[in-house]
Design a protein around this motif. Structure first.
Motif, mmCIF file in Angstrom:
data_model
loop_
_atom_site.group_PDB
_atom_site.id
_atom_site.type_symbol
_atom_site.label_atom_id
_atom_site.label_comp_id
_atom_site.label_asym_id
_atom_site.label_seq_id
_atom_site.Cartn_x
_atom_site.Cartn_y
_atom_site.Cartn_z
ATOM 1 N N ILE A 166 0.854 -1.179 0.000
ATOM 2 C CA ILE A 166 0.000 0.000 0.000
ATOM 3 C C ILE A 166 0.899 1.241 0.000
ATOM 4 O O ILE A 166 1.808 1.347 0.820
ATOM 5 N N LEU A 167 0.646 2.172 -0.925
ATOM 6 C CA LEU A 167 1.413 3.405 -0.986
ATOM 7 C C LEU A 167 0.684 4.474 -0.178
ATOM 8 O O LEU A 167 -0.453 4.828 -0.485
ATOM 9 N N LEU A 168 1.347 4.966 0.868
ATOM 10 C CA LEU A 168 0.783 5.998 1.740
ATOM 11 C C LEU A 168 1.482 7.313 1.450
ATOM 12 O O LEU A 168 2.706 7.369 1.417
ATOM 13 N N VAL A 169 0.716 8.371 1.252
ATOM 14 C CA VAL A 169 1.278 9.697 1.021
ATOM 15 C C VAL A 169 0.698 10.636 2.069
ATOM 16 O O VAL A 169 -0.525 10.747 2.213
ATOM 17 N N GLY A 170 1.571 11.288 2.828
ATOM 18 C CA GLY A 170 1.125 12.221 3.858
ATOM 19 C C GLY A 170 0.644 11.559 5.132
ATOM 20 O O GLY A 170 0.099 12.213 6.014
ATOM 21 N N THR A 171 0.825 10.268 5.250
ATOM 22 C CA THR A 171 0.442 9.525 6.450
ATOM 23 C C THR A 171 1.349 8.314 6.573
ATOM 24 O O THR A 171 1.929 7.867 5.590
ATOM 25 N N ASP A 172 1.482 7.776 7.771
ATOM 26 C CA ASP A 172 2.288 6.568 7.945
ATOM 27 C C ASP A 172 1.450 5.394 8.431
ATOM 28 O O ASP A 172 1.969 4.362 8.815
ATOM 29 N N THR A 173 0.109 5.561 8.397
ATOM 30 C CA THR A 173 -0.790 4.519 8.866
ATOM 31 C C THR A 173 -1.842 4.224 7.810
ATOM 32 O O THR A 173 -2.583 5.122 7.400
ATOM 33 N N ALA A 174 -1.919 2.972 7.384
ATOM 34 C CA ALA A 174 -2.923 2.576 6.399
ATOM 35 C C ALA A 174 -4.304 2.553 7.037
ATOM 36 O O ALA A 174 -4.469 2.190 8.197
ATOM 37 N N SER A 175 -5.300 2.957 6.256
ATOM 38 C CA SER A 175 -6.686 2.925 6.696
ATOM 39 C C SER A 175 -7.451 2.099 5.662
ATOM 40 O O SER A 175 -7.881 2.616 4.639
ATOM 41 N N GLY A 176 -7.535 0.820 5.889
ATOM 42 C CA GLY A 176 -8.164 -0.060 4.913
ATOM 43 C C GLY A 176 -7.128 -0.679 3.991
ATOM 44 O O GLY A 176 -5.928 -0.627 4.256
ATOM 45 N N SER A 177 -7.603 -1.227 2.874
ATOM 46 C CA SER A 177 -6.705 -1.961 1.989
ATOM 47 C C SER A 177 -6.510 -1.307 0.623
ATOM 48 O O SER A 177 -5.887 -1.903 -0.252
ATOM 49 N N ALA A 178 -7.015 -0.081 0.418
ATOM 50 C CA ALA A 178 -6.819 0.606 -0.859
ATOM 51 C C ALA A 178 -5.327 0.732 -1.124
ATOM 52 O O ALA A 178 -4.543 1.035 -0.225
ATOM 53 N N LYS A 179 -4.906 0.485 -2.356
ATOM 54 C CA LYS A 179 -3.480 0.464 -2.705
ATOM 55 C C LYS A 179 -2.834 1.844 -2.702
ATOM 56 O O LYS A 179 -1.617 1.950 -2.608
ATOM 57 N N LEU A 180 -3.612 2.926 -2.802
ATOM 58 C CA LEU A 180 -3.090 4.285 -2.704
ATOM 59 C C LEU A 180 -3.925 5.027 -1.674
ATOM 60 O O LEU A 180 -5.147 5.100 -1.799
ATOM 61 N N GLN A 181 -3.264 5.548 -0.640
ATOM 62 C CA GLN A 181 -3.960 6.290 0.403
ATOM 63 C C GLN A 181 -3.229 7.606 0.618
ATOM 64 O O GLN A 181 -2.030 7.613 0.870
ATOM 65 N N VAL A 182 -3.982 8.709 0.496
ATOM 66 C CA VAL A 182 -3.397 10.044 0.592
ATOM 67 C C VAL A 182 -4.093 10.823 1.691
ATOM 68 O O VAL A 182 -5.318 10.851 1.757
ATOM 69 N N SER A 183 -3.297 11.460 2.545
ATOM 70 C CA SER A 183 -3.829 12.362 3.550
ATOM 71 C C SER A 183 -3.496 13.772 3.097
ATOM 72 O O SER A 183 -2.329 14.132 2.979
ATOM 73 N N GLY A 184 -4.509 14.558 2.803
ATOM 74 C CA GLY A 184 -4.298 15.904 2.294
ATOM 75 C C GLY A 184 -4.893 16.043 0.910
ATOM 76 O O GLY A 184 -5.435 15.102 0.340
ATOM 77 N N ALA A 185 -4.788 17.240 0.352
ATOM 78 C CA ALA A 185 -5.372 17.541 -0.952
ATOM 79 C C ALA A 185 -4.593 16.854 -2.065
ATOM 80 O O ALA A 185 -3.404 16.607 -1.945
ATOM 81 N N ILE A 186 -5.300 16.552 -3.146
ATOM 82 C CA ILE A 186 -4.699 15.945 -4.323
ATOM 83 C C ILE A 186 -5.013 16.842 -5.512
ATOM 84 O O ILE A 186 -6.144 17.292 -5.671
ATOM 85 N N SER A 187 -4.038 17.100 -6.336
ATOM 86 C CA SER A 187 -4.231 17.872 -7.564
ATOM 87 C C SER A 187 -3.866 16.975 -8.729
ATOM 88 O O SER A 187 -2.780 16.418 -8.770
ATOM 89 N N VAL A 188 -4.800 16.837 -9.671
ATOM 90 C CA VAL A 188 -4.569 15.989 -10.836
ATOM 91 C C VAL A 188 -4.795 16.827 -12.084
ATOM 92 O O VAL A 188 -5.803 17.506 -12.209
ATOM 93 N N SER A 189 -3.867 16.760 -13.012
ATOM 94 C CA SER A 189 -3.978 17.516 -14.249
ATOM 95 C C SER A 189 -3.866 16.554 -15.420
ATOM 96 O O SER A 189 -2.990 15.700 -15.445
#
Length: 126
Positions: free
Chosen positions: A72-95
């Motif tokens: 699981i890839l965690l961004v902005g956190t060091d603790t997984a919440s569930g089993s989603a393969k990408l977990q981000v804490s904070g805003a995400i910008s996608v272009s």
């Protein structure tokens, strides 16, 4: 002294940046670290990888990303919440995102599913 068993949370190996500051070298900033996720034995060697940088104007490394022993890839956190393969804490910008499959978007203010045209396997929740 011999080899020691790595307890959970111990750095197994690391690649660190080397910076000269104030007459001395700082060696732990930035860093990619390989860390034991469990007490190591011959048959149990779970580990995760952390990526740390220092914010501008500071000299202390901060973990910004972690690849857990479960993949699981965690961004902005060091603790997984569930089993989603990408977990981000904070805003995400996608272009310029292109997706394939079926996508569902959820409103940040009202939990209101909205169909997204095209195809994607992306689910967005705020």
């Amino acid at each position: 002294m011999g080899l020691q068993v790595a307890a959970a949370g111990k750095i197994i190996n690391e690649f660190t940046g080397l910076a000269f500051a104030g007459g001395e070298f700082e060696t732990d900033n930035p860093a990619i670290r390989f860390v034991s996720a469990e007490a190591w034995t011959k048959d149990a060697q779970g580990a995760h990888i952390t990526f740390a940088t220092a914010p501008i104007g500071t000299s202390s490394p901060v973990e910004g990303m972690r690849l857990t022993s479960e993949g699981i890839l965690l961004v902005g956190t060091d603790t997984a919440s569930g089993s989603a393969k990408l977990q981000v804490s904070g805003a995400i910008s996608v272009s310029g995102m292109q997706v394939a499959g079926t996508a569902t978007a959820y409103s940040a203010t009202v939990y209101n599913p909205t169909a997204v045209t095209g195809s994607s396997s992306l689910v967005v929740r705020a």
